[in-house]
Design an enzyme around this catalytic site. Structure first.
Site, PDB file in Angstrom:
ATOM      1  N   GLU A 268       1.734  -0.459  -4.991  1.00  0.00           N
ATOM      2  CA  GLU A 268       0.774   0.550  -5.416  1.00  0.00           C
ATOM      3  C   GLU A 268       1.514   1.846  -5.704  1.00  0.00           C
ATOM      4  OE1 GLU A 268      -3.077   3.130  -4.311  1.00  0.00           O
ATOM      5  OE2 GLU A 268      -1.318   2.966  -3.039  1.00  0.00           O
TER       6      GLU A 268
ATOM      7  N   ASP B 262       0.841  -1.197   0.000  1.00  0.00           N
ATOM      8  CA  ASP B 262       0.000   0.000   0.000  1.00  0.00           C
ATOM      9  C   ASP B 262       0.878   1.250   0.000  1.00  0.00           C
ATOM     10  OD1 ASP B 262      -2.734   1.275   0.589  1.00  0.00           O
ATOM     11  OD2 ASP B 262      -1.549   2.016   2.285  1.00  0.00           O
TER      12      ASP B 262
END
Ligand code: LM2
Ligand code: CA
Length: 607
Positions: free
Chosen positions: A253, A219
């Site tokens: 990401e 993330d």
């Protein structure tokens, strides 16, 4: 070659197989673990409880060839009752305890990983490691597993010195240093340059690897300096031997912009390709898809790119095409699975009305409810594209083309001689004859149903002389591939393991002769992947019998559909109904009745 009855009719006659809408499940057999192979399709079961993920792996994901599930973050998170338990609690860690989150306990998480592994499906964890909790959560607490905390102080894990000194929001997104060292929406930014922080993150990820997790979504990776990502990943253990050992799969990401591109992160693993998301979503939303054979050109190299139509952020913050758009959106996800660029990530959503902070279906205390795809607000759009996962797997390694178009909203293309798919992003049906490289035969249309264990629950199409005629529905698709044939009529055959032309038997009188040594009171049965053999449930398997003259040969008979590949094993059933499976991998066969529509399978028990 006479005209055969459609497969569905044969099955109906032989097994009372009634409706193609009946959910087809494959019950677990000890040896039924699907081969991991190179299945790579990811499905994001956003916010699903662990036990619901496990059930989905068994019933749908494994049988249809999905490679992995991206699960929501499993670490302890803030609990924000005052805000109605929003979904984004998970993205504010307060410790790395796995017990517990709103989605279940550590034990349920472990069980999910094991169950999915048995179904051939990997678990990828969404690793929130750039930050801990944020400004908005000051004064809240305790966390979901009971930990007390405050911003920059997480007892036993991180204290103030473990956070970067900037201590304010990222202001200048053109300044790479700020993007990586200041705070993303007020979230306390970890000092990932320090060994202490790197070690704690690696401890957390390695606990997951130890449980059997096979990969990670990193993330907010763009907000972690590249060298820090590298240092953390270099500390990771190899994955479970069932997945072949080796390094965990990692996709980062990275929302690329002029300041930081995906290329900075590809040395460490795969990256999310947001430009693909924008390109495919706009194309389908606008009904302008004829140019999409070239999708992905000029973007991150396809073998490094994770691609998607929508993700949990874009569907809220910047929706172009989402589950709310219905058939057109499903069509885009099907296209993604048919096209060769990138590693596809299928989205599975829940709806909300009005406030995009709304959490998943939940109980009064904010605990997420089990998923029921026909109830609550669960959308389960991955099920609408499940058949296309088999297409993606079957055509892997084949190029794209030749293609045909009709206006700007219609496009069809071959994937070598392994598959052919047609897409219609207009509001009227598209009828035409398509020229393919496919061997002649009857194909299951996996754009409109699934093909599992030889059973097609979709319309079928006849390919003859390499051509087939279809009416592609408005906002619909048709997709055929060589691993979803219900009958091969090609004189050259249709490839290894594919059904053969057979001799036009409506059913094959099949006889099993098995040499099995037993003790008095034991019975022998044939158990296999098709209903005639109990759909892997020993209680419903085909019972064999013997007598003094024949022993140790056990014999039984049943009708099987011709040309349908199946798998099977022999079992011994004890008087108390406990079951002993023979060893080794599943046996496999395809009933071929010959001129008299009968066939004998002669086998010996494998110790
Ligand atoms: C991500 N990728 O980089 C996730 O995909 C995204 O969903 C996360 O944001 C984000 N990064 C941080 O992990 C979500 C959500 C935000 C939410 C954060 C943290 O989109 O709205 O921010 O999770 O829970 C919330 C509040 C925000 C507040 C912040 C800190 O919405 O107003 O900022 O918490 O308290 C003061
Ligand atoms: Ca950072």
């Amino acid at each position: 070659m006479g005209v055969r009855r459609p497969l569905a009719a044969v099955l109906a006659a032989v097994a009372g197989f009634a409706s193609p809408l009946v959910p087809l499940t494959v019950a677990a057999s000890p040896a039924h673990a699907a081969p991991a192979g190179n299945r790579d399709v990811i499905v994001h079961l956003f916010q699903w409880r662990w036990e619901s993920v496990a059930e989905e792996c068994e019933s749908t994901l494994g049988p249809n060839g999905f490679g992995a599930v991206q699960v929501s973050p499993p670490q302890e998170h803030v609990v924000l009752a005052g805000e109605g338990y929003p979904w984004w609690q998970d993205y504010q860690p307060v410790s790395y305890a796995l017990d517990q989150t709103r989605r279940g306990t550590r034990a349920e998480f472990v069980d999910m990983v094991d169950t999915c592994r048995e179904a051939g499906v990997k678990i990828y964890v969404d690793a929130v490691v750039n930050h801990m909790s944020g400004t908005g959560s000051v004064g809240s607490g305790p966390g979901s597993a009971g930990s007390t905390y405050s911003k920059y102080d997480y007892p036993g894990l991180y204290q103030s010195q473990d956070f970067n000194d900037c201590r304010r929001d990222i202001a200048d997104w053109n300044d790479k240093w700020e993007v990586q060292h200041c705070e993303l929406v007020g979230l306390s930014d970890l000092r990932t340059s320090s060994d202490h922080v790197r070690d704690r993150i690696a401890d957390y990820l390695n606990e997951l690897v130890g449980i059997g997790v096979a990969g990670f979504r990193i993330d907010a990776a763009k907000h972690i300096p590249e060298a820090d990502v590298q240092a953390i990943l270099s500390r990771l253990d190899d994955v479970h031997p069932d997945w072949g050992g080796g390094r965990p799969y990692v996709f980062q990401e990275v929302i690329a912009d002029g300041t930081i591109g995906t290329g900075s992160y590809t040395p460490m693993g795969d990256v999310t390709e947001f430009q693909y998301h924008r390109d495919i979503s706009h194309a389908f939303a606008d009904g302008s898809i004829a140019h999409l054979t070239g999708l992905g050109g000029g973007l991150t190299p396809g073998d490094k790119a994770v691609v998607f139509v929508a993700n949990h952020d874009t569907q809220r913050n910047d929706p172009i095409l989402t589950h709310a758009d219905g058939a057109r959106y499903d069509l885009a996800q099907k296209f993604m699975l048919a096209h060769p660029y990138g590693t596809p990530k299928v989205m599975s959503s829940y709806t909300w009305s009005g406030d995009p902070r709304t959490g998943p279906p939940m109980d009064a205390d904010g605990t997420t409810r089990p998923t029921d795809c026909s109830a609550d607000r669960w959308v389960c759009e991955h099920r609408a594209v499940a058949g296309m996962v088999s297409f993606h797997n079957a055509v892997a390694g084949q190029g794209i083309g030749p293609s045909v178009t009709d206006g700007s909203g219609r496009l069809a293309f071959a994937r070598g001689s392994a598959g052919y798919a047609a897409f219609n992003a207009t509001s009227s049906a598209w009828t035409r004859t398509f020229t393919t490289g496919l061997p002649d035969g009857t194909y299951c249309d996996v754009a409109n149903g699934t093909f599992v264990d030889g059973v097609c629950d979709a319309p079928t199409y006849q390919v003859s002389g390499g051509r087939f005629t279809a009416t592609v529905p408005a906002d619909g698709a048709v997709a055929l591939h060589v691993e979803a044939l219900t009958e091969c009529t090609d004189p050259d055959g249709c490839g290894p393991g594919q059904p053969s032309a057979g001799d036009d038997c409506s059913a094959v009188a099949a006889r099993f002769d098995a040499t099995v040594t037993t003790w008095y009171g034991q019975e022998v049965r044939v158990v296999g992947s098709i209903p005639e053999l109990g759909s892997w449930n020993p209680a419903n398997g085909l019972r064999l019998s013997t007598d003094a003259a024949a022993y140790p040969v056990w014999t039984g008979q049943t009708a099987l559909p011709e040309g349908v590949p199946f798998e099977y094993k022999y079992v011994k059933v004890n008087p108390d109904d406990t079951v002993e499976w023979e060893h080794g991998g599943n046996r496999w066969a395809t009933a071929d009745g010959g001129p008299d529509c009968s066939q004998t399978f002669t086998d010996s028990w494998r110790e």
